[in-house]
Motif scaffolding. Structure first.
Motif, PDB file in Angstrom:
ATOM      1  N   PRO A 214       0.830  -1.206   0.000  1.00 16.13           N
ATOM      2  CA  PRO A 214       0.000   0.000   0.000  1.00 16.13           C
ATOM      3  C   PRO A 214       0.860   1.249   0.000  1.00 16.13           C
ATOM      4  N   PRO A 215       0.411   2.326  -0.639  1.00 14.49           N
ATOM      5  CA  PRO A 215       1.210   3.546  -0.684  1.00 14.49           C
ATOM      6  C   PRO A 215       1.416   4.135   0.711  1.00 14.49           C
ATOM      7  N   GLY A 216       2.629   4.638   0.949  1.00 16.78           N
ATOM      8  CA  GLY A 216       2.935   5.262   2.222  1.00 16.78           C
ATOM      9  C   GLY A 216       3.421   4.318   3.288  1.00 16.78           C
ATOM     10  N   THR A 217       3.447   3.000   3.014  1.00 14.05           N
ATOM     11  CA  THR A 217       3.929   2.043   4.001  1.00 14.05           C
ATOM     12  C   THR A 217       5.392   1.754   3.754  1.00 14.05           C
ATOM     13  N   SER A 218       6.049   1.200   4.756  1.00 16.21           N
ATOM     14  CA  SER A 218       7.461   0.877   4.631  1.00 16.21           C
ATOM     15  C   SER A 218       7.643  -0.362   3.789  1.00 16.21           C
ATOM     16  N   GLU A 219       8.831  -0.565   3.324  1.00 18.92           N
ATOM     17  CA  GLU A 219       9.114  -1.703   2.472  1.00 18.92           C
ATOM     18  C   GLU A 219       9.023  -3.000   3.273  1.00 18.92           C
ATOM     19  N   PRO A 220       8.645  -4.094   2.658  1.00 18.73           N
ATOM     20  CA  PRO A 220       8.592  -5.365   3.362  1.00 18.73           C
ATOM     21  C   PRO A 220       9.972  -5.779   3.842  1.00 18.73           C
ATOM     22  N   SER A 227      18.198  -5.406   0.246  1.00 17.43           N
ATOM     23  CA  SER A 227      18.979  -4.162   0.160  1.00 17.43           C
ATOM     24  C   SER A 227      20.181  -4.214   1.082  1.00 17.43           C
ATOM     25  N   LEU A 228      19.995  -4.751   2.296  1.00 13.10           N
ATOM     26  CA  LEU A 228      21.111  -4.871   3.240  1.00 13.10           C
ATOM     27  C   LEU A 228      22.180  -5.814   2.702  1.00 13.10           C
ATOM     28  N   LEU A 229      21.755  -6.921   2.104  1.00 10.73           N
ATOM     29  CA  LEU A 229      22.712  -7.875   1.555  1.00 10.73           C
ATOM     30  C   LEU A 229      23.500  -7.255   0.405  1.00 10.73           C
ATOM     31  N   ALA A 230      22.827  -6.501  -0.459  1.00 10.84           N
ATOM     32  CA  ALA A 230      23.525  -5.845  -1.568  1.00 10.84           C
ATOM     33  C   ALA A 230      24.521  -4.809  -1.043  1.00 10.84           C
ATOM     34  N   TYR A 231      24.139  -4.047  -0.004  1.00 12.80           N
ATOM     35  CA  TYR A 231      25.047  -3.053   0.579  1.00 12.80           C
ATOM     36  C   TYR A 231      26.252  -3.732   1.220  1.00 12.80           C
ATOM     37  N   LYS A 232      26.018  -4.848   1.919  1.00 13.84           N
ATOM     38  CA  LYS A 232      27.109  -5.596   2.560  1.00 13.84           C
ATOM     39  C   LYS A 232      28.103  -6.121   1.526  1.00 13.84           C
ATOM     40  N   ARG A 233      27.589  -6.674   0.449  1.00 14.86           N
ATOM     41  CA  ARG A 233      28.478  -7.197  -0.603  1.00 14.86           C
ATOM     42  C   ARG A 233      29.244  -6.070  -1.278  1.00 14.86           C
ATOM     43  N   SER A 234      28.633  -4.919  -1.418  1.00 11.70           N
ATOM     44  CA  SER A 234      29.341  -3.780  -2.021  1.00 11.70           C
ATOM     45  C   SER A 234      30.508  -3.329  -1.151  1.00 11.70           C
ATOM     46  N   LEU A 235      30.290  -3.277   0.182  1.00  8.65           N
ATOM     47  CA  LEU A 235      31.378  -2.903   1.085  1.00  8.65           C
ATOM     48  C   LEU A 235      32.508  -3.925   1.041  1.00  8.65           C
ATOM     49  N   ASP A 254      48.965 -12.693  -7.820  1.00 10.29           N
ATOM     50  CA  ASP A 254      48.673 -14.128  -7.641  1.00 10.29           C
ATOM     51  C   ASP A 254      49.569 -14.776  -6.598  1.00 10.29           C
ATOM     52  N   ARG A 255      50.128 -14.011  -5.657  1.00  2.89           N
ATOM     53  CA  ARG A 255      50.965 -14.558  -4.600  1.00  2.89           C
ATOM     54  C   ARG A 255      50.258 -14.527  -3.237  1.00  2.89           C
ATOM     55  N   PHE A 256      49.020 -14.128  -3.222  1.00  2.00           N
ATOM     56  CA  PHE A 256      48.285 -14.024  -1.964  1.00  2.00           C
ATOM     57  C   PHE A 256      46.782 -14.102  -2.270  1.00  2.00           C
ATOM     58  N   ARG A 257      46.043 -14.322  -1.216  1.00  3.53           N
ATOM     59  CA  ARG A 257      44.587 -14.328  -1.296  1.00  3.53           C
ATOM     60  C   ARG A 257      44.026 -13.486  -0.155  1.00  3.53           C
ATOM     61  N   ALA A 258      43.060 -12.677  -0.467  1.00  3.32           N
ATOM     62  CA  ALA A 258      42.451 -11.802   0.527  1.00  3.32           C
ATOM     63  C   ALA A 258      40.937 -11.992   0.532  1.00  3.32           C
ATOM     64  N   ALA A 259      40.392 -12.041   1.717  1.00  2.00           N
ATOM     65  CA  ALA A 259      38.938 -12.164   1.876  1.00  2.00           C
ATOM     66  C   ALA A 259      38.486 -11.178   2.932  1.00  2.00           C
ATOM     67  N   VAL A 260      37.320 -10.619   2.748  1.00  2.00           N
ATOM     68  CA  VAL A 260      36.773  -9.615   3.649  1.00  2.00           C
ATOM     69  C   VAL A 260      35.340  -9.993   4.008  1.00  2.00           C
ATOM     70  N   ALA A 261      35.045  -9.968   5.293  1.00  2.00           N
ATOM     71  CA  ALA A 261      33.687 -10.196   5.782  1.00  2.00           C
ATOM     72  C   ALA A 261      33.259  -8.980   6.585  1.00  2.00           C
ATOM     73  N   VAL A 262      32.143  -8.392   6.227  1.00  2.00           N
ATOM     74  CA  VAL A 262      31.661  -7.166   6.863  1.00  2.00           C
ATOM     75  C   VAL A 262      30.362  -7.465   7.592  1.00  2.00           C
ATOM     76  N   GLU A 263      30.265  -6.948   8.809  1.00  2.00           N
ATOM     77  CA  GLU A 263      29.019  -7.013   9.554  1.00  2.00           C
ATOM     78  C   GLU A 263      28.439  -5.610   9.626  1.00  2.00           C
ATOM     79  N   CYS A 264      27.219  -5.454   9.103  1.00  2.00           N
ATOM     80  CA  CYS A 264      26.580  -4.139   9.038  1.00  2.00           C
ATOM     81  C   CYS A 264      25.520  -4.023  10.137  1.00  2.00           C
TER      82      CYS A 264
END
Length: 279
Positions: A214-220, A227-235, A254-264
């Motif tokens: 319905p118009p004027g209500t918040s997103e489900p 949206s949060l998952l997309a923002y987390k992956r972007s960071l 190719d002499r190293f590997r880096a991984a990043v995990a972000v908690e939002c």
């Protein structure tokens, strides 16, 4: 008779076969002509029926000894053109069928006694039937029911009423309507109904789940989670790129590997503010 018998006995086998084939062709042509003429005398009574409604309609037609024909794998029923109007009124008054609606074929027959008021009354129902068929044509939808409330004009502003519509859909097993499909259905009805906006279309499934927001209500919650998952992956992607840019000149590619995990945590925020006086 003796002369005909003698004539037939005098004919060769080849001539007898030719005469038999010609006679069968003439009889077949007459049968096809009678059959096609008979088919033209039938008109669609209801179409796009469910199996339960089709059986209910057929049972009622058998009680009346009315001639009928099934088509489209049993989802459409045709009856004699002279009786189609009476049968529609009788079955509709009895609440049959529960699915399947009469579309614009309601206006196919030329009825010179019909008034403009009657046409205006029949038009919304015919439009609902056409919209049901169109929505049911979507791959994920098995059945659709549409109700349209036409707009009401008035010289008094408080008595004006905007057009509204509600759509109930039954989805096929293991199928789901995506957000673009929901928006497409709302815009489809808004484009077909005068004075109707997409925000005034309510779409729900047979389980009572509201599919439109319905118009004027918040997103489900589902939209917020995506949206949060997309923002987390972007960071994470940006930080991993920075780590790679820092280590690659020192260690080599190719002499190293880096991984990043972000908690939002979107419940907290930090804000920095600097104020400058007029001087």
């Amino acid at each position: 008779m003796d002369q005909i018998r003698q004539l037939l006995e005098s004919l060769s086998l080849r001539h007898k076969i030719s005469i038999s084939i010609a006679a069968l062709a003439v009889l077949g042509g007459l049968f096809w002509l009678m059959r096609s003429q008979d088919n033209r005398d039938f008109t669609v009574l209801f179409s796009d029926l469910s199996a339960d409604d089709a059986s209910s309609v057929v049972a009622r037609l058998k009680e009346r000894n009315a001639e009928y024909k099934l088509s489209d794998t049993g989802t459409s029923i045709r009856v004699r053109s002279a009786a189609v109007n009476d049968l529609r009124l009788e079955l509709t008054a009895a609440g049959i069928p529960k699915s399947g609606r009469i579309g614009f074929e309601l206006f196919d027959r030329n009825n010179f006694g019909i008034t403009e008021f009657t046409q205006q009354v029949n038009y919304p129902g015919a439009l609902e039937g056409e919209m049901e068929r169109t929505v049911a044509g979507i791959d994920e939808v098995e059945f659709a029911r549409v109700h349209i409330t036409p707009p009401k004009d008035s010289v008094f502003e408080d008595q004006r009423r905007a057009a509204k519509a509600s759509v109930m859909v039954k989805l096929k097993p293991a199928r789901k309507l995506s957000a673009p499909n929901v928006k497409a259905i709302a815009h489809l009805l808004a484009s077909a109904v005068e004075g109707l906006t997409p925000d005034a279309v309510a779409l729900l499934d047979v389980h009572g789940n509201l599919l439109t927001r319905p118009p004027g209500t918040s997103e489900p919650d589902e939209v917020l989670n995506q949206s949060l998952l997309a923002y987390k992956r972007s960071l994470e992607r940006d930080l991993r790129a920075k780590v790679n840019a820092t280590l690659e000149p020192l260690l080599g590619p190719d002499r190293f590997r880096a991984a990043v995990a972000v908690e939002c945590d979107l419940q907290q925020s930090e804000q920095s503010e600097e104020s400058y006086g007029p001087d």
